[in-house]
Design a protein around this motif. Structure first.
Motif, short mmCIF file in Angstrom:
data_model
loop_
_atom_site.label_atom_id
_atom_site.label_comp_id
_atom_site.label_asym_id
_atom_site.label_seq_id
_atom_site.Cartn_x
_atom_site.Cartn_y
_atom_site.Cartn_z
N GLU A 146 58.82 -32.74 63.45
CA GLU A 146 59.62 -31.80 62.67
C GLU A 146 60.77 -31.24 63.51
OE1 GLU A 146 57.14 -28.82 60.95
OE2 GLU A 146 56.01 -30.25 59.71
N GLN A 147 61.70 -30.62 62.83
CA GLN A 147 62.87 -30.04 63.48
C GLN A 147 62.77 -28.51 63.49
OE1 GLN A 147 65.56 -31.75 64.99
NE2 GLN A 147 64.04 -33.41 64.75
N PRO A 148 63.46 -27.85 64.42
CA PRO A 148 63.44 -26.38 64.43
C PRO A 148 64.11 -25.82 63.19
CG PRO A 148 65.09 -27.22 65.95
CD PRO A 148 64.29 -28.41 65.49
N VAL A 149 63.76 -24.59 62.88
CA VAL A 149 64.35 -23.91 61.73
C VAL A 149 65.28 -22.82 62.26
CG1 VAL A 149 63.90 -22.54 59.67
CG2 VAL A 149 62.29 -24.34 60.35
N PRO A 150 66.60 -22.98 62.13
CA PRO A 150 67.52 -21.98 62.66
C PRO A 150 67.27 -20.61 62.04
CG PRO A 150 68.69 -23.99 62.06
CD PRO A 150 67.30 -24.12 61.51
N SER A 151 67.41 -19.59 62.86
CA SER A 151 67.26 -18.22 62.35
C SER A 151 68.43 -17.88 61.43
CB SER A 151 67.22 -17.23 63.52
OG SER A 151 66.18 -17.54 64.41
N GLU A 152 68.13 -17.10 60.42
CA GLU A 152 69.20 -16.68 59.51
C GLU A 152 70.16 -15.75 60.23
OE1 GLU A 152 67.67 -14.98 55.96
OE2 GLU A 152 66.52 -16.76 55.39
N LEU A 153 71.44 -15.93 60.00
CA LEU A 153 72.46 -15.10 60.63
C LEU A 153 72.76 -13.91 59.72
CD1 LEU A 153 74.35 -14.70 63.02
CD2 LEU A 153 76.07 -16.03 61.80
N ASP A 154 71.96 -12.87 59.86
CA ASP A 154 72.13 -11.66 59.05
C ASP A 154 72.88 -10.63 59.89
OD1 ASP A 154 72.03 -9.47 57.44
OD2 ASP A 154 69.86 -9.17 57.60
N THR A 155 74.17 -10.47 59.60
CA THR A 155 74.99 -9.55 60.40
C THR A 155 75.13 -8.19 59.74
OG1 THR A 155 77.02 -10.32 59.31
CG2 THR A 155 76.33 -11.47 61.32
N ALA B 6 70.23 -28.57 71.57
CA ALA B 6 71.33 -27.62 71.81
C ALA B 6 72.59 -28.36 72.25
CB ALA B 6 70.91 -26.61 72.88
N GLU B 7 72.41 -29.42 73.04
CA GLU B 7 73.57 -30.21 73.48
C GLU B 7 74.17 -31.02 72.33
OE1 GLU B 7 72.69 -31.11 78.16
OE2 GLU B 7 71.51 -32.22 76.68
N ALA B 8 73.40 -31.19 71.27
CA ALA B 8 73.90 -31.94 70.11
C ALA B 8 74.54 -31.03 69.06
CB ALA B 8 72.77 -32.74 69.47
N GLY B 9 74.13 -29.77 69.02
CA GLY B 9 74.68 -28.87 68.03
C GLY B 9 74.08 -27.48 68.12
N ILE B 10 74.92 -26.48 67.91
CA ILE B 10 74.50 -25.08 67.94
C ILE B 10 74.61 -24.53 66.52
CG2 ILE B 10 74.93 -22.78 68.85
CD1 ILE B 10 74.02 -24.64 70.99
N PRO B 11 73.51 -24.10 65.91
CA PRO B 11 73.60 -23.55 64.55
C PRO B 11 74.17 -22.14 64.53
CG PRO B 11 71.34 -23.39 65.35
CD PRO B 11 72.11 -24.15 66.41
N ALA C 164 77.14 -20.82 64.70
CA ALA C 164 78.06 -20.46 65.77
C ALA C 164 79.40 -21.17 65.59
CB ALA C 164 77.47 -20.82 67.13
N ASP C 165 80.43 -20.59 66.21
CA ASP C 165 81.74 -21.22 66.15
C ASP C 165 81.95 -22.21 67.29
OD1 ASP C 165 81.95 -19.51 68.28
OD2 ASP C 165 83.77 -18.49 67.59
N VAL C 166 80.91 -22.46 68.08
CA VAL C 166 80.95 -23.47 69.12
C VAL C 166 80.04 -24.61 68.69
CG1 VAL C 166 79.10 -22.34 70.41
CG2 VAL C 166 80.62 -23.92 71.59
N GLU C 167 80.48 -25.85 68.89
CA GLU C 167 79.75 -26.98 68.34
C GLU C 167 78.50 -27.34 69.13
OE1 GLU C 167 82.38 -30.26 67.85
OE2 GLU C 167 83.54 -29.31 66.25
N THR C 168 78.61 -27.37 70.45
CA THR C 168 77.50 -27.82 71.27
C THR C 168 77.36 -26.97 72.53
OG1 THR C 168 78.86 -29.40 72.51
CG2 THR C 168 77.79 -30.20 70.50
N LEU C 169 76.19 -27.09 73.16
CA LEU C 169 75.96 -26.43 74.45
C LEU C 169 76.42 -27.36 75.56
CD1 LEU C 169 74.61 -24.11 76.13
CD2 LEU C 169 72.54 -25.53 76.12
#
Length: 315
Positions: free
Chosen positions: A104-113, A242-247, A249-254
């Motif tokens: 399975e894949q991780p579940v990104p946390s909701e971005l509640d600002t 993380a090196e493939a994609g950052i959920p 965020a305005d940055v694509e990868t780590l």
């Protein structure tokens, strides 16, 4: 009557020669029956041994399977590949979650600002830059959290590869999160404090166990997890993700650590400039978040924002 049964009445009326012949035949039948009994017992014994062996192998096989499966199961309370820390009344606690299951894949946390500042930090505990950033800004960021003005989602990564100290330190955080998630922050701080004077190759697993114990967390299951690199596969996978994609965020990868994301925006300023980070946080906070309801009489000692629309200065 069984053919091997001896009953003197069967000899009545028989000649001596016939009685001898019958005795020999009965003896022969008894031998055959005894041989059958022994053969039957031998088969039963062999079957019993096979059954026990199968049971032992099945148990060992299950143990091996469970061990292998566990190595590909993520730590509990890190479903997003990170552990989320929130604060109230100066106490910081972790959000409990399920573990990432094999395949399975991780579940990104909701971005509640809309409620609190959302801080997400990718940390490599073998990185001198992480040490610089955390020494300069860590206390202020954690003050925001403990005062209830922000949440902090820590993502341990190992940019130096799966055989590095970074990987073993990230595994340490995973072991703690899996067993005692509320202890993640003090262990994180203890690992940060060691960065400045790490020996070549970093701390050994035994030294990491001692570090955790000295930080107030003496737990046999955590010690075993650290020594056995129980979540090493997860560390490798989480770093690759993380090196493939950052959920969120305005940055694509780590590409380097530390990486701090504030309400979806990555901080790109100097790592050792507390004022620059404070300005970035304040500007981001007012741009993308509705200010939370706060107590206008909040402390002014730097542990909480004095203005509901602006975090306290870092320092």
């Amino acid at each position: 009557m069984s053919p091997a049964t001896s009953d003197k009445s069967i000899y009545d009326g028989m000649s001596k020669k016939d009685r001898q012949a019958l005795s020999r035949e009965l003896a022969r039948l008894r031998r055959i029956e005894e041989q059958k009994r022994r053969r039957r017992n031998r088969v039963i014994a062999i079957v019993a041994v096979v059954v026990v062996a199968i049971a032992v192998l099945a148990g060992a096989g299950w143990a091996i399977y469970s061990s292998v499966r566990a190595s590909f199961t993520g730590p509990a309370n890190m479903l997003s590949d990170g552990v989320i820390l929130t604060g109230s009344s100066s106490a910081v606690t972790a959000t409990t979650t399920d573990a990432i299951q094999p395949g399975e894949q991780p579940v990104p946390s909701e971005l509640d600002t809309a409620s609190v500042l959302r801080l997400t930090e990718y940390v490599d505990y073998g990185s001198a830059d992480v040490g610089t950033f955390e020494t300069t800004n860590g206390s202020s960021l954690q003050n925001y959290v403990s005062a209830g003005y922000a949440s902090l989602e820590l993502h341990p990564v190992a940019l130096d590869g799966p055989d590095s100290y970074s990987a073993r330190a990230a595994n340490t955080i995973a072991c703690v999160a899996n067993a005692v998630p509320d202890a993640v922050l003090p262990i994180h701080n203890a690992l940060i404090a060691k960065i400045a004077d790490l020996p070549d190759g970093g701390l050994s697993n035994d030294e990491l166990v001692t570090l955790v114990s000295d930080a107030g967390l003496a737990d046999d299951s955590i010690a075993s997890c650290i020594r056995g690199n129980e979540f090493s596969d997860w560390v490798t996978d989480a770093t690759a993700r993380a090196e493939a994609g950052i959920p969120n965020a305005d940055v694509e990868t780590l590409t380097a650590a530390p990486l701090l994301i504030v309400d979806g925006k990555a901080y790109t300023g100097a790592l050792d400039d507390a004022e620059a980070l404070s300005t970035f946080i304040t500007e981001t906070y007012t741009e993308v978040a509705d200010p939370p309801a706060t107590d206008p009489a909040a402390p002014t000692d730097g542990t909480a924002p004095t203005d509901p629309t602006a975090p306290a200065p870092a320092g």
